[in-house]
Write an enzyme that holds these catalytic residues in place. Structure first.
Site, PDB file in Angstrom:
ATOM      1  N   CYS A 101       0.834  -1.202   0.000  1.00 36.43           N
ATOM      2  CA  CYS A 101       0.000   0.000   0.000  1.00 36.43           C
ATOM      3  C   CYS A 101       0.868   1.251   0.000  1.00 36.43           C
ATOM      4  CB  CYS A 101      -0.933  -0.014   1.213  1.00 36.43           C
ATOM      5  SG  CYS A 101      -2.080   1.383   1.281  1.00 36.43           S
ATOM      6  N   CYS A 199      -6.103  -4.029   6.854  1.00 38.18           N
ATOM      7  CA  CYS A 199      -7.280  -3.154   6.867  1.00 38.18           C
ATOM      8  C   CYS A 199      -8.467  -3.755   6.146  1.00 38.18           C
ATOM      9  CB  CYS A 199      -6.926  -1.786   6.285  1.00 38.18           C
ATOM     10  SG  CYS A 199      -6.522  -1.799   4.522  1.00 38.18           S
TER      11      CYS A 199
END
Length: 384
Positions: A101, A199
Site C-alpha cells: 500500500c 485493513c
C-alpha cells in the site's frame, strides 16, 4: 511550501499535519477512501481507513483550519493491494499488504497526483527520518524511537519519491510524546488506539477471508521425505513457519511439533517438518528498490530485516547474476540481490520483503523469491 497532508484519521498523521501548519506551510489535508463498502466501521483497534477514520481526519483538519478532501483510491487499492495479496497467496507466497500500500498507493498514486496538482511534498505520520546530503540526495533512516520505527515499510520508496516526502515524527523520542501533543491541541484522535491487522480483513481471520477469494481444494500434507501424513483443506491458506491448524493429529516420531516448510500450490501440497528445518541462511530476489542512491559495491556487510516488527540481523549483501530467472517483473533482467546471513533466521517465506540497512540507513528492499537453508549455506556469512 505547498504541502499535502495525508490524514488517515489517526493520532500520528494528525500531529504531522499540525506540525506542517506550525511551520508556516500552505497545507491541505486529504483522506484516502480505500473501500467502497458503505458501512465500513472500525472495530476497536482493528483496521484503518474506515468511515470513522475519515470523520476523525476531517475534525482534525477543521481544528487546524485547513482545506480537507477525501480522494477515492478504492479501485487502485483493490487492483494494486487486494488483488496482489490474493495472487501472492494463490501462488504459495506470503506478501505484506501494508508495504504494498505504501509503495503503490500512498507514495505512488497519492504522490503522483499531489505533484500534478502543484504540491511540493506529501507529509505523513510515519516514524522515520530523512537526511539530506550535501549533494542534495536524501537518505532514509530509522526513527529515533526504534520501537515505533516504520522505515521497514517505507523502504520501497525510491530516491525521486524521497525528494517529495516529509516525516515530521521521525525525531520524536516516544509515541507518548505525540499523544500528549495531540491532547494539548484538543484533537479527537489523541487517545485513539493504533490500528493493526490488515485493513481489508478487519476481523483478523485471514484464513477464512482467503477461502472466500481463492478456490480451495483438499490435498496432501507430507513430511520432508514426501510421505503423506495428513490432509489440508487448501494449500494457499498456509504460510511458511505455521504450526497451528495443521490437523495432522500426531507429532513427529520424536515427539516434536511440526511446522510448515513448503507450499506447492500447483501440486496442492504442503510440506511439514521440524523447526530446525526452518533455519534459513540466505534470502534472494530479483525485484528490488534502492531507497536513495544505489550502492556502489556489489558486496558489503549489512543488516537485514524480513518482518515489519522483526529484528534486523547481520549478513552480507550480494548483487550477482541470477541463478534462476523467476520474475517477469525483475528490476534488472538477469540480476538478483541476496543477503547471506551471519546466523540463521527461521520461518522466512517467499513473498516477504527483505529490507537492507547500513547501520541506521535504509539501503533498499527486495521481494524474497528464494530462500536457502542454513545447512546448504554453511550457517554463517563469509566476510565481505
Amino acid at each position: 511550501m505547498k504541502v499535502l497532508a495525508a490524514m488517515s484519521g489517526g493520532v500520528d498523521s494528525s500531529v504531522a499535519a499540525a506540525r506542517a501548519v506550525d511551520a508556516g506551510h500552505d497545507v491541505v489535508g486529504v483522506h484516502l477512501a480505500l473501500s467502497r463498502a458503505g458501512g465500513t466501521m472500525r472495530a476497536g483497534s482493528r483496521g484503518c481507513c474506515t468511515i470513522e477514520d475519515a470523520v476523525d481526519a476531517r475534525r482534525v483538519a477543521d481544528e487546524l483550519d485547513i482545506p480537507f478532501y477525501v480522494w477515492d483510491f478504492s479501485e487502485r487499492f483493490r487492483e494494486d493491494v487486494v488483488d496482489d495479496f490474493i495472487s501472492e497467496y494463490a501462488q504459495g507466497r506470503t506478501p505484506n499488504p501494508c508495504l504494498r500500500c505504501n509503495e503503490k498507493i500512498k507514495f505512488a498514486a497519492l504522490l503522483e497526483k499531489a505533484l500534478d496538482l502543484g504540491f511540493d511534498c506529501v507529509v505523513t505520520g510515519h516514524y522515520a527520518r530523512l537526511i539530506e546530503q550535501p549533494d542534495g540526495t536524501r537518505e532514509l533512516r530509522r526513527a529515533a524511537e526504534h520501537d515505533k520505527d516504520q522505515s521497514y515499510v517505507l523502504a520501497v520508496l525510491n530516491e525521486q519519491q524521497l525528494q517529495h516526502c516529509w516525516f515530521p515524527l521521525g525525531d520524536d523520542e516516544s509515541k507518548a510524546q505525540v499523544r500528549a501533543e495531540a491532547e494539548r491541541r484538543g484533537f479527537v484522535t489523541a487517545n485513539k488506539p493504533d490500528s493493526y491487522d490488515i485493513c481489508f480483513i478487519p476481523d483478523g481471520d485471514t484464513r477464512t477471508w482467503l477461502g472466500d477469494h481463492i478456490p480451495m481444494r483438499p490435498g496432501a500434507i507430507v513430511d520432508a521425505e514426501g510421505n503423506q501424513i495428513g490432509e489440508h483443506a487448501g494449500a494457499a491458506a498456509y504460510t511458511i513457519g505455521q504450526r497451528k491448524g495443521l490437523n495432522i493429529g500426531r507429532p513427529a516420531p520424536d515427539g516434536s511439533p511440526r511446522f510448515v516448510l513448503g507450499i506447492d500450490t500447483e501440486r496442492n501440497e504442503v510440506t511439514v517438518g521440524s523447526r530446525a528445518a526452518l533455519a534459513i541462511g540466505e534470502v534472494s530476489g530479483q525485484r528490488f528498490n534502492w531507497a536513495g542512491p544505489a550502492p556502489q559495491a556489489d558486496r558489503f556487510d549489512c543488516l537485514v530485516q524480513v518482518r515489519a516488527h522483526g529484528e534486523a540481523v547481520p549478513g552480507v549483501f550480494i548483487r550477482r547474476a541470477a541463478e534462476i530467472s523467476t520474475r517477469p517483473d525483475a528490476t534488472e533482467p538477469g540480476v538478483e540481490v541476496a543477503v547471506r546471513l551471519a546466523e540463521p533466521i527461521h520461518g522466512v517465506a517467499p513473498g516477504q520483503t527483505a529490507v537492507v540497512y547500513d547501520g541506521e540507513r535504509v539501503v533498499g528492499a527486495f521481494t524474497i523469491d528464494r530462500t536457502e537453508s542454513a545447512v546448504e549455506t554453511g550457517e554463517s556469512a563469509p566476510a565481505a
